[in-house]
Design an enzyme around this catalytic site. Sequence first.
Site, PDB file in Angstrom:
ATOM      1  N   CYS A  15       0.936  -1.317  -0.056  1.00  0.00           N
ATOM      2  CA  CYS A  15      -0.081  -0.068   0.009  1.00  0.00           C
ATOM      3  C   CYS A  15       0.781   1.257  -0.054  1.00  0.00           C
ATOM      4  CB  CYS A  15      -1.155  -0.132   1.232  1.00  0.00           C
ATOM      5  SG  CYS A  15      -1.943  -1.399   1.165  1.00  0.00           S
TER       6      CYS A  15
ATOM      7  N   HIS B 264      -3.316   7.458   2.473  1.00  0.00           N
ATOM      8  CA  HIS B 264      -3.902   6.061   1.913  1.00  0.00           C
ATOM      9  C   HIS B 264      -5.005   5.850   2.506  1.00  0.00           C
ATOM     10  CE1 HIS B 264      -3.822   2.103   1.237  1.00  0.00           C
ATOM     11  NE2 HIS B 264      -3.650   1.491   2.351  1.00  0.00           N
TER      12      HIS B 264
ATOM     13  N   ASN C  17      -9.778   0.105   0.163  1.00  0.00           N
ATOM     14  CA  ASN C  17      -8.364   0.024  -0.124  1.00  0.00           C
ATOM     15  C   ASN C  17      -7.787  -0.588  -1.318  1.00  0.00           C
ATOM     16  OD1 ASN C  17      -5.504  -0.287   0.369  1.00  0.00           O
ATOM     17  ND2 ASN C  17      -5.828  -1.191   2.542  1.00  0.00           N
TER      18      ASN C  17
END
Length: 333
Positions: free
Chosen positions: A113, A258, A288
């Site tokens: 990520c 994020h 996500n």
Amino acid sequence: MKHTHIIGVGGYLPENVMSNDDLAKVVDTSDAWIRERTGITQRHIIAKDEYTSDLATRAGAQALEDAGISIDDIDAIVVATTTPDMIFPSTASMVQHKLGGKGFPAWDIQAVCSGFVYGLAQVDAMMRGGMFKRVLLIGAESMSRILDWQDRNTCVLFGDGAGAVVLEARDEDGGIVGSVLHCDGSYRDLLLAKHAHPGASPHNNRLDLNTDAAGVAAVEMKGNEVFRFAVTKLGEVVKEVLEKYDIQQNELDWLVPHQANIRILNATAKKLNMSTDQVALTVAKHANTSAASVPLALNDIYRAGKVKKGQLLLLEAFAGGFAWGANLVRWSK
Ligand code: COA
């Protein structure tokens, strides 16, 4: 010394949208639980015949168009991804070919990520050093292909998509101010996906529970521990990057975080005394999307006309590894 400016932004989300209610038909969960604990309401899911490179190519093409340049003006392509089309060649080489480019370097980077934040730091250093004039940097993922769709602890959290920026080295001030990166491999067992094979190919359609792929090793996570560590480390890294580049908290215009969980995002914004309308928020609609999440969030506020020339943006991410980091960007478009 040159400065690295963002001159084009793009994004792409697959057409197929899966709501929390759709998900509740697949696994024991509910719309209310997902909304309350994560802020997520839906996620996009890659089409059966698409690859990560297809998502990346669309986002990259939009960023090139936004920059007003063609693939012939690009000196390198870097794709941050955890879900490459194949083990090799790189997804970046697929994207180069699909965009009609040839000859210039193309490679992938893997920091889960945090891939885009790592990629921006890496490319910025190379461009400041004079190695490239224009680089296409993309974050792209098909997370749906590495999830266990019977594990409600993880499958509700992720989505698919791609975001991209075109970077240009210029003499003028502004652009990427600088970056801070970290990794601590002692936490590797708290968030991981053990086996890549058969990877993120369309043959690995885990949503079809009749295929062999369903139930094979996939993303595993100790959610509570990841949550606690993410909140702490993100709080530290945003302060660290401000101190390193001698910038005051109140000089920040945007937080582009994020998009893992609304509660993590809010905790970081609170530490920076930033209000909700200064935070790029896409977690509700995108979930996500791993390496795609920061550039997609950037694309969202950019396309909404919210980011103004001269504004200061703080990008941050936290990932399996654990790997985390932040970039400061003076907007120059
Ligand atoms: N639907 C319904 N119930 C669920 C569920 C779901 N999708 N997932 C977990 N639960 C249950 C658990 O089984 C647990 O039940 P129990 O108390 O009977 O054992 C209960 O909900 C609470 O679980 P808990 O893990 O304490 O919830 P939480 O508030 O910590 O939220 C996460 C879980 C995963 C949303 C949260 O920990 C998180 O966001 N972690 C970080 C994730 C992340 O950022 N990952 C990527 C980093 S890049």
